[in-house]
Design a protein around this motif. Sequence first.
Motif, short mmCIF file in Angstrom:
data_model
loop_
_atom_site.label_atom_id
_atom_site.label_comp_id
_atom_site.label_asym_id
_atom_site.label_seq_id
_atom_site.Cartn_x
_atom_site.Cartn_y
_atom_site.Cartn_z
N THR A 1 0.82 -1.21 0.00
CA THR A 1 0.00 0.00 0.00
C THR A 1 0.85 1.26 0.00
OG1 THR A 1 -0.19 -0.16 2.42
CG2 THR A 1 -1.98 -1.07 1.11
N ALA A 2 2.02 1.22 0.64
CA ALA A 2 2.90 2.39 0.67
C ALA A 2 3.77 2.48 -0.57
CB ALA A 2 3.78 2.37 1.91
N GLY A 3 3.96 1.36 -1.26
CA GLY A 3 4.83 1.33 -2.42
C GLY A 3 4.15 0.66 -3.61
N THR A 4 4.98 0.26 -4.58
CA THR A 4 4.49 -0.38 -5.80
C THR A 4 5.10 -1.77 -5.91
OG1 THR A 4 4.34 1.76 -6.92
CG2 THR A 4 4.33 -0.19 -8.31
N GLY A 5 4.25 -2.78 -5.98
CA GLY A 5 4.74 -4.14 -6.13
C GLY A 5 4.84 -4.54 -7.59
N TYR A 6 5.82 -5.38 -7.87
CA TYR A 6 6.00 -5.93 -9.21
C TYR A 6 6.11 -7.45 -9.08
CZ TYR A 6 7.17 -1.17 -10.69
OH TYR A 6 7.13 0.17 -10.95
N GLY A 7 5.48 -8.17 -9.99
CA GLY A 7 5.53 -9.62 -9.90
C GLY A 7 5.50 -10.29 -11.25
N ILE A 8 5.95 -11.53 -11.28
CA ILE A 8 5.88 -12.40 -12.45
C ILE A 8 5.07 -13.61 -12.04
CG2 ILE A 8 7.19 -13.79 -14.11
CD1 ILE A 8 9.57 -11.93 -13.68
N ASP A 9 4.00 -13.86 -12.76
CA ASP A 9 3.15 -15.00 -12.44
C ASP A 9 3.78 -16.30 -12.91
OD1 ASP A 9 0.92 -13.65 -11.23
OD2 ASP A 9 0.38 -12.90 -13.22
N ASP A 10 3.59 -17.34 -12.09
CA ASP A 10 4.06 -18.66 -12.47
C ASP A 10 3.24 -19.16 -13.65
OD1 ASP A 10 4.59 -21.49 -12.58
OD2 ASP A 10 5.30 -21.38 -10.51
N PRO A 11 3.87 -19.58 -14.75
CA PRO A 11 3.11 -20.05 -15.91
C PRO A 11 2.19 -21.22 -15.59
CG PRO A 11 5.42 -19.73 -16.48
CD PRO A 11 5.32 -19.59 -14.99
N SER A 12 2.50 -21.95 -14.50
CA SER A 12 1.66 -23.08 -14.13
C SER A 12 0.37 -22.64 -13.44
CB SER A 12 2.43 -24.01 -13.19
OG SER A 12 2.66 -23.39 -11.93
N GLY A 13 0.25 -21.33 -13.16
CA GLY A 13 -0.94 -20.84 -12.51
C GLY A 13 -0.97 -21.06 -11.02
N THR A 14 0.19 -21.30 -10.43
CA THR A 14 0.25 -21.62 -8.99
C THR A 14 0.82 -20.48 -8.16
OG1 THR A 14 2.41 -22.68 -9.35
CG2 THR A 14 0.44 -24.09 -9.43
N GLY A 15 0.52 -19.26 -8.52
CA GLY A 15 0.99 -18.14 -7.71
C GLY A 15 2.06 -17.33 -8.41
N LEU A 16 2.91 -16.68 -7.60
CA LEU A 16 3.96 -15.83 -8.13
C LEU A 16 5.25 -16.60 -8.32
CD1 LEU A 16 3.49 -12.56 -6.03
CD2 LEU A 16 3.05 -12.84 -8.48
N LEU A 17 5.86 -16.36 -9.45
CA LEU A 17 7.19 -16.91 -9.73
C LEU A 17 8.27 -16.02 -9.11
CD1 LEU A 17 8.22 -18.09 -13.28
CD2 LEU A 17 9.65 -16.49 -12.04
N ALA A 18 8.00 -14.70 -9.08
CA ALA A 18 8.95 -13.74 -8.51
C ALA A 18 8.21 -12.47 -8.13
CB ALA A 18 10.05 -13.41 -9.52
N GLY A 19 8.80 -11.68 -7.24
CA GLY A 19 8.18 -10.43 -6.86
C GLY A 19 9.13 -9.50 -6.14
N CYS A 20 8.76 -8.24 -6.05
CA CYS A 20 9.51 -7.24 -5.28
C CYS A 20 8.60 -6.04 -5.06
CB CYS A 20 10.80 -6.82 -5.98
SG CYS A 20 10.55 -5.80 -7.46
N VAL A 21 9.04 -5.11 -4.23
CA VAL A 21 8.30 -3.89 -3.96
C VAL A 21 9.25 -2.70 -4.07
CG1 VAL A 21 6.90 -2.61 -2.29
CG2 VAL A 21 6.71 -5.08 -2.41
N VAL A 22 8.76 -1.61 -4.66
CA VAL A 22 9.52 -0.37 -4.77
C VAL A 22 8.78 0.73 -4.01
CG1 VAL A 22 10.45 1.38 -6.33
CG2 VAL A 22 10.44 -1.04 -7.03
N THR A 23 9.47 1.35 -3.07
CA THR A 23 8.90 2.46 -2.30
C THR A 23 9.54 3.75 -2.79
OG1 THR A 23 8.68 0.99 -0.39
CG2 THR A 23 8.44 3.36 0.00
N SER A 24 8.72 4.62 -3.35
CA SER A 24 9.22 5.86 -3.94
C SER A 24 9.25 7.00 -2.93
CB SER A 24 8.35 6.26 -5.13
OG SER A 24 8.72 7.54 -5.62
N TYR A 25 10.31 7.79 -3.00
CA TYR A 25 10.42 9.02 -2.20
C TYR A 25 10.56 10.22 -3.13
CZ TYR A 25 11.02 5.58 1.43
OH TYR A 25 10.82 4.51 2.26
#
Length: 287
Positions: free
Chosen positions: A45-69
């Motif tokens: 909520t305070a930042g921006t999340g980025y993710g890559i979905d697992d091609p198998s449809g079982t959730g996230l393959l990867a993720g991170c969050v960027v908090t901007s100032y």
Amino acid sequence: MPTSPTPLAQLPVRRLTSDDLLACADLSENRGWPREEHKWGFLLTAGTGYGIDDPSGTGLLAGCVVTSYGPGLAAIGMVLVAERYARQGVGRRLMRHVLAEAGDTALTLHATPNGQPLYEELGFAETSRAEMVRGRFTFTTPAPAVPVRPATADDLQAILRLDREVFGLDRTHVLTRLPSFADHLRVAEEDGEITGFAAAWPNMDTHVVGPLVARDTDTAQALIASLAAATDRPLRTDIDVRHTTLLRWVKENGIDPVASNSVMIRSLPDLPGDWRRRFAPLTVAAG
């Protein structure tokens, strides 16, 4: 002819929302980290999340969050790749996307020893180190007699002014979330002036001390001692290793070293603000 699967390093990156909180926690757990749902909720909520979905449809393959100032700096945190996709270029794919999104904005992050080589390859350089410490505070070595009290709503503007001076940038959008995110928020005050502040927020079975901003080491010690007295949980925090006196004092009081991470920055020679009064981040994921 069937379509061949998209190579991992070319999978699309999407924005994450608060609806992805459990998927982010699952990804943390997959890599042997605590689920940290409370922290993920704050960061998404305070930042921006980025993710890559697992091609198998079982959730996230990867993720991170960027908090901007603002245009001057953003912090990258929680960079995670599912174990089954590790060391296959996915982390590099995610990071390159984040760098492209950031444009000319300087970026900072806390790197583990495993992640540091990738970040160096992407143009990050070490500017300092932070030592993670954890344990039950014993009060063996008393804190200096600096007046500390619970913060009130009337203190918010003074906290924001002090933080902008010390952090070097405006963190209003982050700090105004502290009263609901943290269990305890303390201020140090002398002669009517706020000289420091610190929060303790719940993370699994611990209370994390952060941010910790203080005019000197005595004030930082008094703030930590006040927060320790308010909880029966172990404390955890990440202290800039240049604050040797504070690190020695917390270790005398039962807070033991757990790990050491590299504080890295890209596109700036050093972090803005005054490190001498910046003792610990809110969380290493947000700076």
